[in-house]
Design a protein around this motif. Structure first.
Motif, mmCIF file in Angstrom:
data_model
loop_
_atom_site.group_PDB
_atom_site.id
_atom_site.type_symbol
_atom_site.label_atom_id
_atom_site.label_comp_id
_atom_site.label_asym_id
_atom_site.label_seq_id
_atom_site.Cartn_x
_atom_site.Cartn_y
_atom_site.Cartn_z
ATOM 1 N N VAL A 29 -4.966 9.773 -29.096
ATOM 2 C CA VAL A 29 -3.625 10.306 -28.820
ATOM 3 C C VAL A 29 -2.702 9.168 -28.400
ATOM 4 O O VAL A 29 -1.589 9.020 -28.925
ATOM 5 N N ILE A 30 -3.159 8.346 -27.473
ATOM 6 C CA ILE A 30 -2.342 7.227 -26.987
ATOM 7 C C ILE A 30 -2.089 6.223 -28.102
ATOM 8 O O ILE A 30 -0.986 5.657 -28.203
ATOM 9 N N HIS A 31 -3.059 6.030 -28.966
ATOM 10 C CA HIS A 31 -2.845 5.147 -30.122
ATOM 11 C C HIS A 31 -1.651 5.626 -30.951
ATOM 12 O O HIS A 31 -0.801 4.836 -31.363
ATOM 13 N N TRP A 32 -1.596 6.927 -31.225
ATOM 14 C CA TRP A 32 -0.545 7.470 -32.091
ATOM 15 C C TRP A 32 0.779 7.662 -31.365
ATOM 16 O O TRP A 32 1.843 7.434 -31.941
ATOM 17 N N LEU A 33 0.730 8.119 -30.116
ATOM 18 C CA LEU A 33 1.973 8.464 -29.415
ATOM 19 C C LEU A 33 2.464 7.378 -28.459
ATOM 20 O O LEU A 33 3.566 7.482 -27.940
ATOM 21 N N GLY A 34 1.639 6.372 -28.213
ATOM 22 C CA GLY A 34 2.016 5.354 -27.241
ATOM 23 C C GLY A 34 1.622 5.790 -25.840
ATOM 24 O O GLY A 34 1.060 6.876 -25.628
ATOM 25 N N ASP A 35 1.937 4.949 -24.888
ATOM 26 C CA ASP A 35 1.582 5.252 -23.510
ATOM 27 C C ASP A 35 2.380 6.452 -23.006
ATOM 28 O O ASP A 35 3.590 6.532 -23.238
ATOM 29 N N PRO A 36 1.711 7.374 -22.313
ATOM 30 C CA PRO A 36 2.429 8.520 -21.755
ATOM 31 C C PRO A 36 3.289 8.091 -20.573
ATOM 32 O O PRO A 36 3.037 7.048 -19.952
ATOM 33 N N GLY A 37 4.278 8.898 -20.261
ATOM 34 C CA GLY A 37 5.111 8.625 -19.098
ATOM 35 C C GLY A 37 4.336 8.789 -17.808
ATOM 36 O O GLY A 37 4.621 8.134 -16.804
ATOM 37 N N GLN A 38 3.341 9.668 -17.846
ATOM 38 C CA GLN A 38 2.534 9.947 -16.669
ATOM 39 C C GLN A 38 1.216 10.556 -17.121
ATOM 40 O O GLN A 38 1.144 11.192 -18.177
ATOM 41 N N VAL A 39 0.176 10.373 -16.319
ATOM 42 C CA VAL A 39 -1.121 11.017 -16.530
ATOM 43 C C VAL A 39 -1.487 11.699 -15.226
ATOM 44 O O VAL A 39 -1.302 11.121 -14.147
ATOM 45 N N HIS A 40 -1.967 12.922 -15.327
ATOM 46 C CA HIS A 40 -2.406 13.633 -14.113
ATOM 47 C C HIS A 40 -3.812 14.169 -14.338
ATOM 48 O O HIS A 40 -4.060 14.895 -15.300
ATOM 49 N N ASP A 41 -4.714 13.806 -13.437
ATOM 50 C CA ASP A 41 -6.086 14.320 -13.453
ATOM 51 C C ASP A 41 -6.153 15.463 -12.456
ATOM 52 O O ASP A 41 -5.889 15.286 -11.266
ATOM 53 N N PHE A 42 -6.490 16.661 -12.951
ATOM 54 C CA PHE A 42 -6.553 17.840 -12.094
ATOM 55 C C PHE A 42 -7.811 17.866 -11.216
ATOM 56 O O PHE A 42 -7.947 18.734 -10.372
ATOM 57 N N LYS A 43 -8.740 16.931 -11.449
ATOM 58 C CA LYS A 43 -10.008 16.867 -10.708
ATOM 59 C C LYS A 43 -10.828 18.141 -10.877
ATOM 60 O O LYS A 43 -11.583 18.542 -10.016
ATOM 61 N N SER A 44 -10.627 18.790 -12.035
ATOM 62 C CA SER A 44 -11.344 20.030 -12.323
ATOM 63 C C SER A 44 -11.977 19.995 -13.706
ATOM 64 O O SER A 44 -12.309 21.037 -14.260
ATOM 65 N N GLY A 45 -12.055 18.785 -14.276
ATOM 66 C CA GLY A 45 -12.597 18.653 -15.621
ATOM 67 C C GLY A 45 -11.529 18.515 -16.681
ATOM 68 O O GLY A 45 -11.843 18.414 -17.862
ATOM 69 N N SER A 46 -10.266 18.544 -16.274
ATOM 70 C CA SER A 46 -9.197 18.348 -17.255
ATOM 71 C C SER A 46 -8.102 17.465 -16.673
ATOM 72 O O SER A 46 -7.962 17.325 -15.458
ATOM 73 N N ALA A 47 -7.353 16.883 -17.589
ATOM 74 C CA ALA A 47 -6.235 16.016 -17.232
ATOM 75 C C ALA A 47 -5.146 16.215 -18.289
ATOM 76 O O ALA A 47 -5.384 16.837 -19.329
ATOM 77 N N VAL A 48 -3.960 15.684 -18.014
ATOM 78 C CA VAL A 48 -2.841 15.872 -18.927
ATOM 79 C C VAL A 48 -2.073 14.562 -19.091
ATOM 80 O O VAL A 48 -1.892 13.806 -18.142
ATOM 81 N N LEU A 49 -1.668 14.316 -20.341
ATOM 82 C CA LEU A 49 -0.775 13.209 -20.680
ATOM 83 C C LEU A 49 0.629 13.795 -20.814
ATOM 84 O O LEU A 49 0.828 14.760 -21.553
ATOM 85 N N PHE A 50 1.601 13.227 -20.118
ATOM 86 C CA PHE A 50 2.978 13.723 -20.161
ATOM 87 C C PHE A 50 3.829 12.827 -21.057
ATOM 88 O O PHE A 50 3.864 11.609 -20.870
ATOM 89 N N TYR A 51 4.503 13.457 -22.009
ATOM 90 C CA TYR A 51 5.418 12.767 -22.921
ATOM 91 C C TYR A 51 6.770 13.465 -22.906
ATOM 92 O O TYR A 51 7.072 14.282 -23.771
ATOM 93 N N ASN A 52 7.570 13.198 -21.888
ATOM 94 C CA ASN A 52 8.948 13.702 -21.801
ATOM 95 C C ASN A 52 9.059 15.192 -22.130
ATOM 96 O O ASN A 52 9.805 15.602 -23.007
#
Length: 159
Positions: A29-52
């Motif tokens: 995903v990062i290869h195609w979209l570039g670096d996200p504006g933010q990354v958040h790890d929910f510490k529950s087995g999932s995380a999210v990449l934020f792109y505006n």
């Protein structure tokens, strides 16, 4: 750096966010979209990449993408398409430009006019429009006038 434009209509019809597809790794995903504006790890087995406004969720167990959503939809009302999510990627939102906030009623009419098959799903608190691709539009609490409810989010989750 090659810039890419993602067609929102293609995402709605296929669930593919340009070159990004569910099941892809976080690194791809990062290869195609570039670096996200933010990354958040929910510490529950999932995380999210934020792109505006666009949020891409992945499992922290295997780094595989399982969801794409946007519940920050101010960009749909902008007159300037394509909408930039970073320096590398823009999203062509012109497919859904109405010049006014999207409601359940005007989106149903528009999808029917475009001959895009959908179904209405009534949840306890809100209604959804579900496309054949599995992409869903959800709307604010339906209240007494369901067709007047404003679009809240566009989501594609595949577990």
């Amino acid at each position: 750096m090659e810039k890419i434009t993602i067609d929102l209509k293609d995402f709605l019809l296929t669930g593919n966010f340009g070159p990004v597809v569910i099941g892809m790794t976080k690194d791809d995903v990062i290869h195609w979209l570039g670096d996200p504006g933010q990354v958040h790890d929910f510490k529950s087995g999932s995380a999210v990449l934020f792109y505006n406004g666009f949020e891409l969720f992945y499992s922290t167990d295997d780094d595989q993408l399982y969801a794409i959503q946007n519940d920050n939809l101010y960009y749909l009302f902008e007159e300037n398409a394509p909408y930039p999510i970073n320096e590398k990627v823009s999203v062509d939102t012109s497919f859904l430009h109405f010049g006014k906030p999207l409601t359940l009623g005007n989106l149903k009419d528009y999808l029917a006019q475009q001959q895009i098959d959908f179904e209405i799903v009534h949840k306890d608190e809100y209604d959804e429009i579900v496309l054949e691709s599995g992409v869903k539009f959800d709307f604010e609490n339906r209240g007494s006038k369901p067709d007047a409810c404003l679009l809240n989010g566009i989501r594609y989750f595949k577990y």
